[in-house]
Design a protein around this motif. Structure first.
Motif, PDB file in Angstrom:
ATOM      1  N   LEU A   1      44.844  37.546  36.929  1.00 56.58           N
ATOM      2  CA  LEU A   1      43.761  36.831  36.253  1.00 56.58           C
ATOM      3  C   LEU A   1      42.581  37.768  36.039  1.00 56.58           C
ATOM      4  O   LEU A   1      42.326  38.640  36.883  1.00 56.58           O
ATOM      5  CB  LEU A   1      43.278  35.647  37.099  1.00 56.58           C
ATOM      6  N   GLN A   2      41.864  37.587  34.966  1.00 57.45           N
ATOM      7  CA  GLN A   2      40.568  38.222  34.752  1.00 57.45           C
ATOM      8  C   GLN A   2      39.542  37.096  34.875  1.00 57.45           C
ATOM      9  O   GLN A   2      39.550  36.164  34.069  1.00 57.45           O
ATOM     10  CB  GLN A   2      40.492  38.873  33.364  1.00 57.45           C
ATOM     11  N   VAL A   3      38.689  37.177  35.881  1.00 57.48           N
ATOM     12  CA  VAL A   3      37.767  36.083  36.195  1.00 57.48           C
ATOM     13  C   VAL A   3      36.329  36.547  35.992  1.00 57.48           C
ATOM     14  O   VAL A   3      35.914  37.565  36.560  1.00 57.48           O
ATOM     15  CB  VAL A   3      37.966  35.596  37.656  1.00 57.48           C
ATOM     16  N   GLU A   4      35.582  35.797  35.216  1.00 58.31           N
ATOM     17  CA  GLU A   4      34.157  36.055  35.013  1.00 58.31           C
ATOM     18  C   GLU A   4      33.401  35.286  36.093  1.00 58.31           C
ATOM     19  O   GLU A   4      33.482  34.058  36.170  1.00 58.31           O
ATOM     20  CB  GLU A   4      33.731  35.595  33.626  1.00 58.31           C
ATOM     21  N   ALA A   5      32.684  36.029  36.954  1.00 57.37           N
ATOM     22  CA  ALA A   5      31.966  35.403  38.064  1.00 57.37           C
ATOM     23  C   ALA A   5      30.802  36.295  38.482  1.00 57.37           C
ATOM     24  O   ALA A   5      30.788  37.490  38.192  1.00 57.37           O
ATOM     25  CB  ALA A   5      32.908  35.180  39.248  1.00 57.37           C
ATOM     26  N   ALA A   6      29.864  35.706  39.194  1.00 59.02           N
ATOM     27  CA  ALA A   6      28.681  36.439  39.646  1.00 59.02           C
ATOM     28  C   ALA A   6      28.956  37.283  40.893  1.00 59.02           C
ATOM     29  O   ALA A   6      28.236  38.244  41.165  1.00 59.02           O
ATOM     30  CB  ALA A   6      27.541  35.469  39.915  1.00 59.02           C
ATOM     31  N   SER A   7      30.003  36.920  41.666  1.00 61.63           N
ATOM     32  CA  SER A   7      30.284  37.629  42.910  1.00 61.63           C
ATOM     33  C   SER A   7      31.773  37.561  43.228  1.00 61.63           C
ATOM     34  O   SER A   7      32.509  36.753  42.642  1.00 61.63           O
ATOM     35  CB  SER A   7      29.496  37.010  44.072  1.00 61.63           C
ATOM     36  N   ILE A   8      32.194  38.386  44.179  1.00 61.24           N
ATOM     37  CA  ILE A   8      33.586  38.350  44.638  1.00 61.24           C
ATOM     38  C   ILE A   8      33.913  36.982  45.226  1.00 61.24           C
ATOM     39  O   ILE A   8      35.000  36.438  45.000  1.00 61.24           O
ATOM     40  CB  ILE A   8      33.853  39.470  45.666  1.00 61.24           C
ATOM     41  N   GLU A   9      32.974  36.422  45.960  1.00 63.20           N
ATOM     42  CA  GLU A   9      33.196  35.119  46.583  1.00 63.20           C
ATOM     43  C   GLU A   9      33.424  34.036  45.523  1.00 63.20           C
ATOM     44  O   GLU A   9      34.307  33.185  45.667  1.00 63.20           O
ATOM     45  CB  GLU A   9      32.005  34.730  47.479  1.00 63.20           C
ATOM     46  N   GLU A  10      32.627  34.088  44.456  1.00 60.01           N
ATOM     47  CA  GLU A  10      32.786  33.102  43.383  1.00 60.01           C
ATOM     48  C   GLU A  10      34.116  33.307  42.657  1.00 60.01           C
ATOM     49  O   GLU A  10      34.813  32.336  42.344  1.00 60.01           O
ATOM     50  CB  GLU A  10      31.635  33.195  42.388  1.00 60.01           C
ATOM     51  N   ALA A  11      34.490  34.555  42.401  1.00 59.37           N
ATOM     52  CA  ALA A  11      35.774  34.844  41.752  1.00 59.37           C
ATOM     53  C   ALA A  11      36.931  34.345  42.610  1.00 59.37           C
ATOM     54  O   ALA A  11      37.897  33.769  42.094  1.00 59.37           O
ATOM     55  CB  ALA A  11      35.907  36.336  41.486  1.00 59.37           C
ATOM     56  N   THR A  12      36.830  34.548  43.917  1.00 61.85           N
ATOM     57  CA  THR A  12      37.860  34.070  44.840  1.00 61.85           C
ATOM     58  C   THR A  12      37.946  32.553  44.803  1.00 61.85           C
ATOM     59  O   THR A  12      39.044  31.985  44.775  1.00 61.85           O
ATOM     60  CB  THR A  12      37.571  34.558  46.271  1.00 61.85           C
ATOM     61  N   ALA A  13      36.799  31.882  44.797  1.00 63.60           N
ATOM     62  CA  ALA A  13      36.777  30.416  44.764  1.00 63.60           C
ATOM     63  C   ALA A  13      37.402  29.887  43.471  1.00 63.60           C
ATOM     64  O   ALA A  13      38.151  28.905  43.488  1.00 63.60           O
ATOM     65  CB  ALA A  13      35.350  29.905  44.919  1.00 63.60           C
ATOM     66  N   ILE A  14      37.107  30.536  42.354  1.00 63.88           N
ATOM     67  CA  ILE A  14      37.678  30.118  41.068  1.00 63.88           C
ATOM     68  C   ILE A  14      39.197  30.294  41.083  1.00 63.88           C
ATOM     69  O   ILE A  14      39.949  29.402  40.671  1.00 63.88           O
ATOM     70  CB  ILE A  14      37.027  30.905  39.910  1.00 63.88           C
ATOM     71  N   ALA A  15      39.657  31.437  41.579  1.00 63.85           N
ATOM     72  CA  ALA A  15      41.098  31.691  41.654  1.00 63.85           C
ATOM     73  C   ALA A  15      41.781  30.715  42.610  1.00 63.85           C
ATOM     74  O   ALA A  15      42.878  30.228  42.336  1.00 63.85           O
ATOM     75  CB  ALA A  15      41.359  33.129  42.082  1.00 63.85           C
ATOM     76  N   ARG A  16      41.135  30.418  43.723  1.00 69.42           N
ATOM     77  CA  ARG A  16      41.695  29.462  44.687  1.00 69.42           C
ATOM     78  C   ARG A  16      41.824  28.083  44.045  1.00 69.42           C
ATOM     79  O   ARG A  16      42.834  27.388  44.206  1.00 69.42           O
ATOM     80  CB  ARG A  16      40.823  29.383  45.942  1.00 69.42           C
ATOM     81  N   ASP A  17      40.819  27.686  43.273  1.00 69.76           N
ATOM     82  CA  ASP A  17      40.854  26.402  42.579  1.00 69.76           C
ATOM     83  C   ASP A  17      42.014  26.365  41.587  1.00 69.76           C
ATOM     84  O   ASP A  17      42.747  25.375  41.505  1.00 69.76           O
ATOM     85  CB  ASP A  17      39.518  26.169  41.871  1.00 69.76           C
ATOM     86  N   ALA A  18      42.201  27.471  40.836  1.00 73.58           N
ATOM     87  CA  ALA A  18      43.309  27.546  39.881  1.00 73.58           C
ATOM     88  C   ALA A  18      44.658  27.478  40.599  1.00 73.58           C
ATOM     89  O   ALA A  18      45.584  26.802  40.137  1.00 73.58           O
ATOM     90  CB  ALA A  18      43.208  28.835  39.068  1.00 73.58           C
ATOM     91  N   ALA A  19      44.763  28.170  41.729  1.00 69.32           N
ATOM     92  CA  ALA A  19      46.016  28.160  42.486  1.00 69.32           C
ATOM     93  C   ALA A  19      46.328  26.760  43.006  1.00 69.32           C
ATOM     94  O   ALA A  19      47.467  26.300  42.914  1.00 69.32           O
ATOM     95  CB  ALA A  19      45.943  29.158  43.639  1.00 69.32           C
ATOM     96  N   LYS A  20      45.324  26.086  43.543  1.00 61.88           N
ATOM     97  CA  LYS A  20      45.524  24.739  44.083  1.00 61.88           C
ATOM     98  C   LYS A  20      45.890  23.733  43.007  1.00 61.88           C
ATOM     99  O   LYS A  20      46.718  22.853  43.209  1.00 61.88           O
ATOM    100  CB  LYS A  20      44.260  24.260  44.795  1.00 61.88           C
ATOM    101  N   LYS A  21      45.253  23.857  41.833  1.00 57.85           N
ATOM    102  CA  LYS A  21      45.444  22.865  40.770  1.00 57.85           C
ATOM    103  C   LYS A  21      46.654  23.127  39.877  1.00 57.85           C
ATOM    104  O   LYS A  21      47.211  22.188  39.318  1.00 57.85           O
ATOM    105  CB  LYS A  21      44.194  22.795  39.900  1.00 57.85           C
ATOM    106  N   LEU A  22      47.054  24.414  39.724  1.00 57.97           N
ATOM    107  CA  LEU A  22      48.099  24.695  38.741  1.00 57.97           C
ATOM    108  C   LEU A  22      49.093  25.781  39.143  1.00 57.97           C
ATOM    109  O   LEU A  22      50.285  25.626  38.911  1.00 57.97           O
ATOM    110  CB  LEU A  22      47.448  25.102  37.405  1.00 57.97           C
TER     111      LEU A  22
END
Length: 81
Positions: A46-67
């Protein structure tokens, strides 16, 4: 900032992995007896646009959990670069 994120999805260790068993059998037929076990999974980039590593991780975790991963049958690991 854009982060490169890998989501590694693997079947739960408690579940059978028929694809892995088929590959294991094929490797044995090729004379590769030293390989003890095979598990087949997915690697999702994934290429994730985020303000920090923590935010990018949270976005990826959300994607993993949902799809991206089925929590009943799979586990996942997130690696941010």
């Amino acid at each position: 900032m854009t982060f490169s994120v890998q989501v590694k999805v693997m079947p739960l260790k408690e579940l059978l992995d028929p694809q892995g068993k088929a590959v294991m059998s094929g490797l044995g037929n090729l004379g590769l007896q030293a390989i003890q076990d095979v598990r087949i999974g997915k690697n999702i980039a994934l290429q994730v646009e985020a303000a920090s590593i923590e935010e990018a991780t949270a976005i990826a975790r959300d994607a993993a959990k949902k799809l991206l991963a089925n929590p009943v049958m799979e586990q996942y690991e997130i690696i941010v670069n």
